[in-house]
Design a protein around this motif. Structure first.
Motif, short mmCIF file in Angstrom:
data_model
loop_
_atom_site.label_atom_id
_atom_site.label_comp_id
_atom_site.label_asym_id
_atom_site.label_seq_id
_atom_site.Cartn_x
_atom_site.Cartn_y
_atom_site.Cartn_z
N ASN A 272 0.86 -1.18 0.00
CA ASN A 272 0.00 0.00 0.00
C ASN A 272 0.89 1.23 0.00
O ASN A 272 1.83 1.32 0.80
N TYR A 273 0.63 2.18 -0.90
CA TYR A 273 1.40 3.43 -0.97
C TYR A 273 0.49 4.62 -0.75
O TYR A 273 -0.67 4.63 -1.18
N ALA A 274 1.04 5.65 -0.15
CA ALA A 274 0.35 6.93 -0.12
C ALA A 274 0.35 7.50 -1.54
O ALA A 274 1.29 7.28 -2.32
N ASP A 275 -0.70 8.23 -1.87
CA ASP A 275 -0.83 8.76 -3.23
C ASP A 275 0.35 9.64 -3.62
O ASP A 275 0.79 9.63 -4.78
N ASN A 276 0.87 10.39 -2.65
CA ASN A 276 1.92 11.36 -3.00
C ASN A 276 3.31 10.75 -3.14
O ASN A 276 4.27 11.48 -3.42
N VAL A 277 3.44 9.45 -2.95
CA VAL A 277 4.74 8.81 -3.16
C VAL A 277 4.67 7.70 -4.21
O VAL A 277 5.71 7.22 -4.68
N GLU A 278 3.47 7.28 -4.57
CA GLU A 278 3.34 6.17 -5.52
C GLU A 278 4.00 6.53 -6.84
O GLU A 278 3.83 7.63 -7.37
N GLY A 279 4.80 5.59 -7.35
CA GLY A 279 5.54 5.83 -8.58
C GLY A 279 6.94 6.36 -8.35
O GLY A 279 7.78 6.32 -9.25
N ARG A 280 7.20 6.86 -7.13
CA ARG A 280 8.54 7.37 -6.80
C ARG A 280 9.22 6.50 -5.75
O ARG A 280 10.43 6.35 -5.75
N PHE A 281 8.43 5.96 -4.84
CA PHE A 281 8.96 5.13 -3.76
C PHE A 281 8.60 3.67 -4.00
O PHE A 281 7.53 3.36 -4.53
N THR A 282 9.49 2.78 -3.55
CA THR A 282 9.24 1.35 -3.65
C THR A 282 9.56 0.70 -2.31
O THR A 282 10.66 0.86 -1.78
N ILE A 283 8.60 -0.03 -1.76
CA ILE A 283 8.80 -0.74 -0.50
C ILE A 283 9.00 -2.22 -0.80
O ILE A 283 8.39 -2.77 -1.73
N SER A 284 9.86 -2.86 -0.03
CA SER A 284 10.12 -4.29 -0.23
C SER A 284 10.53 -4.92 1.10
O SER A 284 10.92 -4.21 2.04
N ARG A 285 10.47 -6.25 1.15
CA ARG A 285 10.90 -6.99 2.34
C ARG A 285 11.88 -8.07 1.90
O ARG A 285 11.79 -8.58 0.79
N ASP A 286 12.79 -8.42 2.79
CA ASP A 286 13.72 -9.49 2.47
C ASP A 286 13.00 -10.83 2.62
O ASP A 286 11.89 -10.92 3.10
N ASN A 287 13.66 -11.90 2.16
CA ASN A 287 13.03 -13.22 2.15
C ASN A 287 12.66 -13.71 3.55
O ASN A 287 11.68 -14.43 3.73
N ALA A 288 13.45 -13.31 4.54
CA ALA A 288 13.15 -13.71 5.92
C ALA A 288 12.01 -12.90 6.51
O ALA A 288 11.55 -13.20 7.62
N LYS A 289 11.58 -11.87 5.79
CA LYS A 289 10.45 -11.02 6.21
C LYS A 289 10.74 -10.24 7.48
O LYS A 289 9.80 -9.80 8.16
N THR A 290 12.02 -10.04 7.79
CA THR A 290 12.33 -9.30 9.01
C THR A 290 12.91 -7.92 8.73
O THR A 290 13.11 -7.14 9.65
N THR A 291 13.22 -7.63 7.47
CA THR A 291 13.76 -6.32 7.11
C THR A 291 12.92 -5.72 6.00
O THR A 291 12.60 -6.40 5.03
N VAL A 292 12.58 -4.46 6.17
CA VAL A 292 11.82 -3.76 5.15
C VAL A 292 12.68 -2.60 4.62
O VAL A 292 13.40 -1.96 5.38
N HIS A 293 12.61 -2.40 3.32
CA HIS A 293 13.38 -1.34 2.68
C HIS A 293 12.41 -0.36 2.01
O HIS A 293 11.34 -0.76 1.54
N LEU A 294 12.84 0.88 1.94
CA LEU A 294 12.08 1.89 1.22
C LEU A 294 13.04 2.61 0.28
O LEU A 294 13.89 3.38 0.73
#
Length: 115
Positions: A57-79
């Motif tokens: 889920n992205y806020a409208d004002n960042v969609e298309g510019r920001f990308t969120i992801s998680r590592d395979n262990a699901k313990t680290t999130v990146h932006l």
């Protein structure tokens, strides 16, 4: 749950930064991790979040510019933040939420977009 955020800094408009947040402690799915931000004089707002099932889920004002992801262990999130604007300047907070609704916050990491 402890959350350790990193990656903030000063960047010129149009530049990029990558934030990371590592969760430790009792981590189990389902859960949601995400980033919120709070600019001076404003309320904290959602930037982006991602579930342990990779629903995003992205806020409208960042969609298309920001990308969120998680590592395979699901313990680290990146932006990954690209095409940064001065209005992206804020203190960015990592959030971990259990399905029960219990919420944990990391310490803020500062992002300043300025020439």
């Amino acid at each position: 749950v402890q959350l350790q955020a990193s990656g903030g800094g000063l960047v010129q408009p149009g530049g990029s930064l990558r934030l990371s947040c590592a969760a430790s402690g009792i981590i189990y799915p389902p859960n949601t991790m995400g980033w919120y931000r709070q600019a001076p004089g404003k309320q904290r707002e959602l930037v982006a979040d991602i579930t342990s099932g990779n629903s995003i889920n992205y806020a409208d004002n960042v969609e298309g510019r920001f990308t969120i992801s998680r590592d395979n262990a699901k313990t680290t999130v990146h932006l990954q933040m690209n095409s940064l604007k001065p209005e992206d300047t804020a203190l960015y907070y990592c959030k971990y939420q259990r399905k029960s609704g219990q919420i944990y916050w990391g310490q803020g990491t500062e992002v300043t977009v300025s020439s």
